[in-house]
Design a protein around this motif. Structure first.
Motif, short mmCIF file in Angstrom:
data_model
loop_
_atom_site.label_atom_id
_atom_site.label_comp_id
_atom_site.label_asym_id
_atom_site.label_seq_id
_atom_site.Cartn_x
_atom_site.Cartn_y
_atom_site.Cartn_z
N THR A 18 17.91 67.71 36.43
CA THR A 18 16.50 68.05 36.28
C THR A 18 15.59 66.90 36.69
O THR A 18 16.01 65.75 36.78
CB THR A 18 16.19 68.44 34.82
OG1 THR A 18 16.58 67.37 33.95
CG2 THR A 18 16.97 69.69 34.42
N SER A 22 7.47 64.91 35.96
CA SER A 22 6.28 65.58 35.43
C SER A 22 6.26 65.41 33.91
O SER A 22 7.04 66.04 33.19
CB SER A 22 6.30 67.06 35.80
OG SER A 22 5.14 67.70 35.34
N ILE A 24 4.90 65.35 30.02
CA ILE A 24 4.10 66.12 29.08
C ILE A 24 3.57 65.24 27.96
O ILE A 24 2.42 65.36 27.54
CB ILE A 24 4.94 67.27 28.50
CG1 ILE A 24 5.34 68.23 29.62
CG2 ILE A 24 4.18 68.02 27.40
CD1 ILE A 24 6.44 69.20 29.24
N THR A 38 9.30 65.66 29.29
CA THR A 38 8.98 66.11 30.64
C THR A 38 9.36 67.57 30.81
O THR A 38 9.91 68.20 29.92
CB THR A 38 9.75 65.28 31.69
OG1 THR A 38 11.12 65.72 31.73
CG2 THR A 38 9.71 63.79 31.36
N GLU A 39 9.10 68.10 32.01
CA GLU A 39 9.51 69.46 32.33
C GLU A 39 11.03 69.59 32.40
O GLU A 39 11.56 70.69 32.35
CB GLU A 39 8.90 69.89 33.67
CG GLU A 39 7.39 69.96 33.70
CD GLU A 39 6.85 71.15 32.94
OE1 GLU A 39 7.64 72.03 32.57
OE2 GLU A 39 5.63 71.19 32.71
N SER A 64 11.59 71.98 28.55
CA SER A 64 10.17 71.61 28.58
C SER A 64 9.58 71.70 27.18
O SER A 64 9.64 72.74 26.54
CB SER A 64 9.40 72.52 29.55
OG SER A 64 8.04 72.17 29.58
N THR A 66 6.28 70.81 24.31
CA THR A 66 4.82 70.91 24.24
C THR A 66 4.20 69.74 23.50
O THR A 66 3.01 69.47 23.66
CB THR A 66 4.41 72.21 23.53
OG1 THR A 66 5.10 72.32 22.29
CG2 THR A 66 4.74 73.42 24.40
N TYR A 81 8.17 72.79 20.74
CA TYR A 81 8.34 73.66 21.90
C TYR A 81 7.46 74.90 21.80
O TYR A 81 6.94 75.24 20.74
CB TYR A 81 9.80 74.07 22.04
CG TYR A 81 10.74 72.91 22.20
CD1 TYR A 81 11.00 72.37 23.45
CD2 TYR A 81 11.36 72.33 21.09
CE1 TYR A 81 11.86 71.29 23.60
CE2 TYR A 81 12.22 71.26 21.23
CZ TYR A 81 12.47 70.74 22.49
OH TYR A 81 13.31 69.68 22.63
N GLN A 316 10.75 67.71 41.71
CA GLN A 316 10.23 68.67 40.73
C GLN A 316 11.38 69.47 40.13
O GLN A 316 12.53 69.34 40.54
CB GLN A 316 9.21 69.62 41.39
CG GLN A 316 7.90 68.95 41.79
CD GLN A 316 6.89 69.95 42.32
OE1 GLN A 316 7.21 71.08 42.66
NE2 GLN A 316 5.64 69.53 42.40
N ASN A 317 11.05 70.28 39.17
CA ASN A 317 12.06 71.03 38.43
C ASN A 317 12.17 72.48 38.92
O ASN A 317 12.45 73.38 38.15
CB ASN A 317 11.72 71.01 36.94
CG ASN A 317 12.96 70.93 36.08
OD1 ASN A 317 13.96 70.35 36.48
ND2 ASN A 317 12.91 71.50 34.91
N SER A 338 2.20 77.88 41.76
CA SER A 338 1.85 77.52 40.38
C SER A 338 0.35 77.69 40.12
O SER A 338 -0.09 77.61 38.98
CB SER A 338 2.24 76.07 40.11
OG SER A 338 1.43 75.20 40.90
N VAL A 656 13.95 77.60 35.27
CA VAL A 656 13.41 76.40 34.62
C VAL A 656 14.13 75.13 35.01
O VAL A 656 13.77 74.04 34.54
CB VAL A 656 13.40 76.54 33.08
CG1 VAL A 656 12.48 77.65 32.64
CG2 VAL A 656 14.80 76.77 32.54
#
Length: 759
Positions: A18, A22, A24, A38-39, A64, A66, A81, A316-317, A338, A656
C-alpha cells in the motif's frame, strides 16, 4: 532498468503493498516517534527513518482511518475509522486491540469516528451522531452525549478541543462547549450558531490561536470576541484545516501554509507544491504536517525551511490492470475520477521489481504532464515495451530498455474517442498482443473502435466496427487468444451487456476479410450465462473462460467458434461436482469482475462484492475462498488479479489497495535435479503440509520409505506442490527418512529429495 530480484514471502502468507504518501493524521509518542495514519495503513518513523508499517495484515480494522490520537499514560495509539471501529495500538510491541462498541451500534446508520481526544484517563470520541466517552484503562463506554444543548439529537461531531477548563465541540450545527468537569448532560452545554455570528455551514475545526478561541466552517474562519463570533482575517484567504496547541505555541494548518504563533508573534511557512492535510507538534517544539500526496514535512522554524519525508512504496493506493513480466509487476492506477485534480494527476502507472516501486505519472514524468495523461487502468507487457491505456487520455508506451515514455492519443494518431462530442476523449478499454507481436486496442464506445500497431510504430491502424454486430452494440473490451481470435465484450449506451463478439481479422492489413460471430444468452445463440461479459482468460489447456455478471462459462475448442457449428459455439457452464449443492452449476450467480490462471491451471475468480474463489483446473470444485471475513483481504470488491509464475505470488488489486498472497503453485523447472522439500524435519504436531519444489510442468511423484517401499504416489502440475505426509490410505507415516522421487511426463527428467518425518 531494474535488477531481477524478487520479493519472497512465506507460503500461504499475505503481504500488503500500500501507499503511505497520502496522510490523514499525525501524532508523536513520548519517544518522539512519528505515527502517521494514511490511506494505506499506519507508518511509524524515527525522525526520517521508517521503522514499521501496520495494515489489515498486521491486525488493523481497516486501511484508511479517520482519526488518530496518542495517550501518554497508557502509552497507546488510538485509531478511529469510518465504520465506528477503534484500534488501540501498544506503542512498544505494536499489538492491536479492537474496540467494537460504536461499530455494533444499531441506532445510527452513520458511525464515522471523526475525532479522538484524550483527557486524563478518558477518551472522547466525536462521531457522526454525538460524543462517546471511554474509560481508557478498562476500554468500557462510560457515557454517550447525543444532545448538546439546543442542537438536534444525533448532531455530527467534526472536532473536539480542550481550551482552558472547557471542552469545545465543532458540530454540523455550530459550536457547543461545557465545563470539563465530567457533567455533560444536555443542559450543561452552551451553543453558538448563526445568532452568535457564525455563518451558515458546518464547523469543521476549532482551537486556540493568538490569544483567541478560533474556528473554521466550510467557508470561513472565525474568532470569538466578547462572546460573539467575528470573521478572522489572520489567515487571509486560507481556510484552516486543523488547530493545535503545544505549550505556549499555537499552530494553524491550511492547505498551502502553516501558521505558527508564539509570544504573540505569528510566522508563516509556505508549503510549496504540496497540499497539507494534518498537523502535529511535540513537547520539544518540532512541528510536523502531513500532505495529500507527498508524505510529511518536518518544519525547521529557525530557517523557515521544511524537510519532506516521502515513504517508500507506490505513489497512491489505487491499482488496476495488473500484469507480470517475468517476475516484474506492472500496474495501472485507476480509471475512476476522485473529483480532485491533485489526486487524479497521480493516477499513472507502476513498475515493481519486488524491491523497488517506480511510479510514473504526471508529477514524475514530463511527457505525461504535458499530455495531461492520467487515470491509467489497463496494461500490456510485450518484449520491448509496457503499454498503459487510460480513461480519456489515450495510451502511454514505456520502453523497458530506455525508459522513454510516449503518449498516443487523438492529437498524434488515428485513435479517436467516444462517438459524438467526445472524439478527443479516447478511453482505451483493451490492450492485447497477437502472435505476430502486433498490439491491439479498443477505444470504448467509439465509432471507430478497434486499432492495431506494429512494434515500434508511431501510428495505429483503425478498424471500423464489425458488420457482425448491430448498430446499438458498442465495444467494451478486448481479449486475444492463442489462435489470434479477438474476443470483444459488447454493451449498449446504457452500459447493459449485449453479448460477445468473436472476430477473426485474418490478414491484419486487410480490413475487408474479417469474419466473426456474435454470441449471447440462449442455448442456440452461444449459451452465455449473461450478456454482460466482464472477464476473459485462456487456460493452460487452451480453453477460453468467460466471467459474466451472472456466472462463468468456458469454450473447450475456441478455434472452432467462428467457422464451426452451433455446438462449438455453445458455452459450457461450470458443473458442480458436489451433487448435494443447491445449484447444479458452480458459482452460477456471482458477478465476476476478473479471472486469472496459475501454473497448476487453477482459476482465481474475483467478484465485484463477494471476494475471491480459487477453482480446480476443471472448474468443478472450489479449492479456496477468500473474503474480508476469513482473510486479510482488504475488500470484497476485486478489481484485478495477476499471478507471478516465477514465485507463485498472487497480487490482488481491491478498491482500497493492493495485497499479495503466496500461493503454492509456481513455475516449473525445465530439468529436474535435486528437489527442495520442506519443512524438514516435518512434525505432525507442528506442521500441516510438506512442500515439494523444483518440479517439471507435469510430474509423477513417488514417496519411498528407507527400505524402498512406495508409501504414496500422485500426479502433479506445476513447479511446486504439497503433500499431507500420509500414505495411500490417508494414515500418518512412522518416524523416519523418506525419499521423494519425481519423474516428468515424458520420463526424461528425474528429481530426488528426502524428508525426515517425526511422529
Amino acid at each position: 532498468m531494474f535488477s531481477n530480484s524478487v520479493y519472497s514471502q512465506g507460503i500461504l502468507d499475505w503481504k500488503a503493498h500500500t501507499s503511505f504518501r497520502s496522510i490523514i493524521g499525525i501524532v508523536q509518542d513520548a519517544d518522539e516517534r512519528i505515527w502517521i495514519s494514511t490511506e494505506g495503513g499506519i507508518a511509524i518513523f524515527e525522525d526520517s527513518t521508517l521503522i514499521k508499517t501496520l495494515t489489515i495484515v498486521e491486525g488493523l480494522s481497516r486501511l484508511s482511518s479517520t482519526s488518530i490520537e496518542y495517550d501518554q499514560m497508557s502509552n497507546s495509539i488510538f485509531v478511529g475509522y469510518i465504520d465506528g471501529m477503534i484500534d488501540k495500538i501498544n506503542v512498544e510491541n505494536h499489538e492491536i486491540q479492537q474496540i467494537e462498541d460504536i461499530n455494533r451500534n444499531t441506532v445510527f446508520s452513520s458511525k464515522s469516528i471523526n475525532k479522538l481526544l484524550v483527557s486524563d484517563d478518558l477518551l472522547f470520541v466525536g462521531t457522526d451522531f454525538g460524543i462517546v466517552e471511554y474509560d481508557i484503562n478498562s476500554l468500557l463506554v462510560r457515557n454517550s452525549y447525543l444532545k448538546l444543548g439546543d442542537f438536534d439529537i444525533g448532531t455530527g461531531i467534526n472536532d473536539l478541543a480542550i481550551i482552558g477548563s472547557e471542552l469545545y465541540v465543532a458540530t454540523e450545527q455550530g459550536i457547543s462547549f461545557s465545563e470539563l468537569d465530567g457533567n455533560y448532560a444536555e443542559s450543561d452545554w452552551q451553543n453558538y450558531d448563526e445568532t452568535s455570528g457564525l455563518g451558515e455551514g458546518s464547523i469543521q475545526s476549532l482551537g486556540y490561536f493568538n490569544d483567541s478561541i478560533v474556528a473554521t466552517s466550510t467557508s470561513e474562519n472565525y474568532k470569538l470576541e466578547n462572546d460573539s463570533w467575528v470573521i478572522n482575517n489572520t489567515f487571509t484567504n486560507n481556510l484552516i484545516l486543523e488547530y493545535i496547541q503545544q505549550g505556549s505555541k499555537s499552530i494553524a494548518l491550511a492547505e498551502r501554509n502553516v501558521f505558527i504563533e508564539e509570544n504573540s508573534s505569528v510566522s508563516v511557512q509556505f508549503i510549496s507544491n504540496k497540499i497539507a492535510t494534518s498537523v502535529n507538534s511535540s513537547a520539544n517544539g518540532r512541528t510536523i504536517f502531513g500532505t495529500l500526496n507527498n508524505g510529511f514535512g518536518l518544519v525547521n522554524e529557525t530557517n523557515s525551511g521544511t524537510n519532506f519525508i516521502v515513504p517508500i512504496g507506490p505513489y497512491q493506493n489505487f491499482f488496476q490492470g495488473l500484469n507480470f513480466d517475468n517476475g516484474t509487476l506492472i500496474s495501472s492506477s485507476s480509471q475512476k475520477s476522485s473529483g480532485n485534480g491533485n489526486i487524479d494527476r497521480g493516477k499513472g502507472y507502476y513498475i515493481y521489481n519486488g524491491n523497488v516501486w517506480k511510479s510514473i505519472n504526471a508529477y514524475t514524468e514530463e511527457e505525461l504532464n504535458t499530455k495531461r495523461y492520467q487515470q491509467a487502468f489497463t496494461s500490456l507487457v510485450t518484449e520491448q515495451y509496457y503499454y498503459f491505456g487510460s480513461w480519456g487520455r489515450g495510451i502511454s508506451r514505456f520502453s523497458k530498455e530506455t525508459e522513454e515514455v510516449v503518449v498516443f492519443d487523438e492529437t498524434n494518431t488515428t485513435i479517436r474517442g467516444w462517438s459524438g462530442a467526445a472524439l478527443d476523449y479516447p478511453v482505451m478499454i483493451g490492450l492485447q498482443e497477437d502472435s505476430n507481436g502486433d498490439i491491439w486496442t479498443v477505444s470504448r464506445f467509439a465509432e471507430i473502435p478497434l486499432y492495431r500497431q506494429s512494434p515500434g510504430d508511431e501510428d495505429w491502424q483503425a478498424f471500423n466496427e464489425s458488420n457482425y454486430v448491430s448498430s446499438s452494440d458498442l465495444y467494451e473490451g478486448l481479449f486475444i487468444d492463442s489462435f489470434d481470435l479477438k474476443w470483444i465484450p459488447l454493451q449498449n449506451q446504457s452500459a447493459s451487456g449485449t453479448g460477445l463478439l468473436i472476430l477473426d481479422t485474418k490478414d491484419s492489413s486487410d480490413e475487408n476479410d474479417d469474419v466473426g460471430v456474435k454470441l449471447q444468452t440462449g442455448s442456440t445463440n452461444g449459451n452465455l450465462p449473461d450478456n454482460k461479459v466482464n472477464a476473459i482468460i485462456q487456460d493452460k489447456n487452451g480453453e477460453v473462460w468467460i466471467g459474466t455478471e451472472r456466472g462463468i462459462a468456458k469454450f473447450i475448442f475456441p478455434e472452432l467458434i467462428v467457422d464451426g457449428s452451433v455446438q462449438e459455439r455453445t458455452a459450457q457452464w461450470l458443473i458442480n461436482e458436489d451433487t448435494s449443492a443447491v445449484s447444479r452449476f458452480l458459482l452460477r450467480d456471482i458477478n465476476v469482475s476478473v479471472m486469472a490462471v496459475n501454473t497448476a491451471n487453477e482459476k482465481w475468480v474475483g467478484s465485484s462484492n463477494q471476494g475471491i474463489w480459487v477453482l480446480n483446473p476443471e472448474g468443478s470444485k472450489i479449492l479456496k475462498r477468500f473474503t474480508e471475513a476469513n482473510s486479510p483481504l482488504f475488500s470484497n470488491n476485486i478489481i484485478s488479479i495477476a499471478i507471478n509464475d516465477v514465485t507463485g505470488e498472487v497480487y490482488i488489486a481491491t478498491d482500497v489497495g493492493l495485497i499479495s498472497y503466496q500461493d503454492v503453485p509456481q513455475r516449473a523447472v525445465s530439468k529436474m535435479d535435486e528437489l527442495k522439500v520442506f519443512p524438514n524435519p516435518f512434525s505432525y504436531e507442528k506442521n500441516n503440509q510438506i512442500y515439494i519444489e523444483g518440479l517439471s510442468d507435469e510430474s509423477t511423484i513417488k514417496v519411498l520409505g528407507a527400505d524402498g517401499t512406495v508409501v504414496n504416489r500422485f500426479e502433479t502440475i506445476g513447479g511446486r506442490v504439497t503433500w499431507d505426509a500420509r500414505d495411500y490410505s490417508g494414515a500418518k507415516l512412522g518416524s523416519g527418512v523418506y525419499f521423494i522421487v519425481a519423474v516428468d511426463s515424458e520420463g526424461s527428467s528425474k528429481g530426488v529429495g528426502k524428508i525426515i518425518i517425526v511422529r
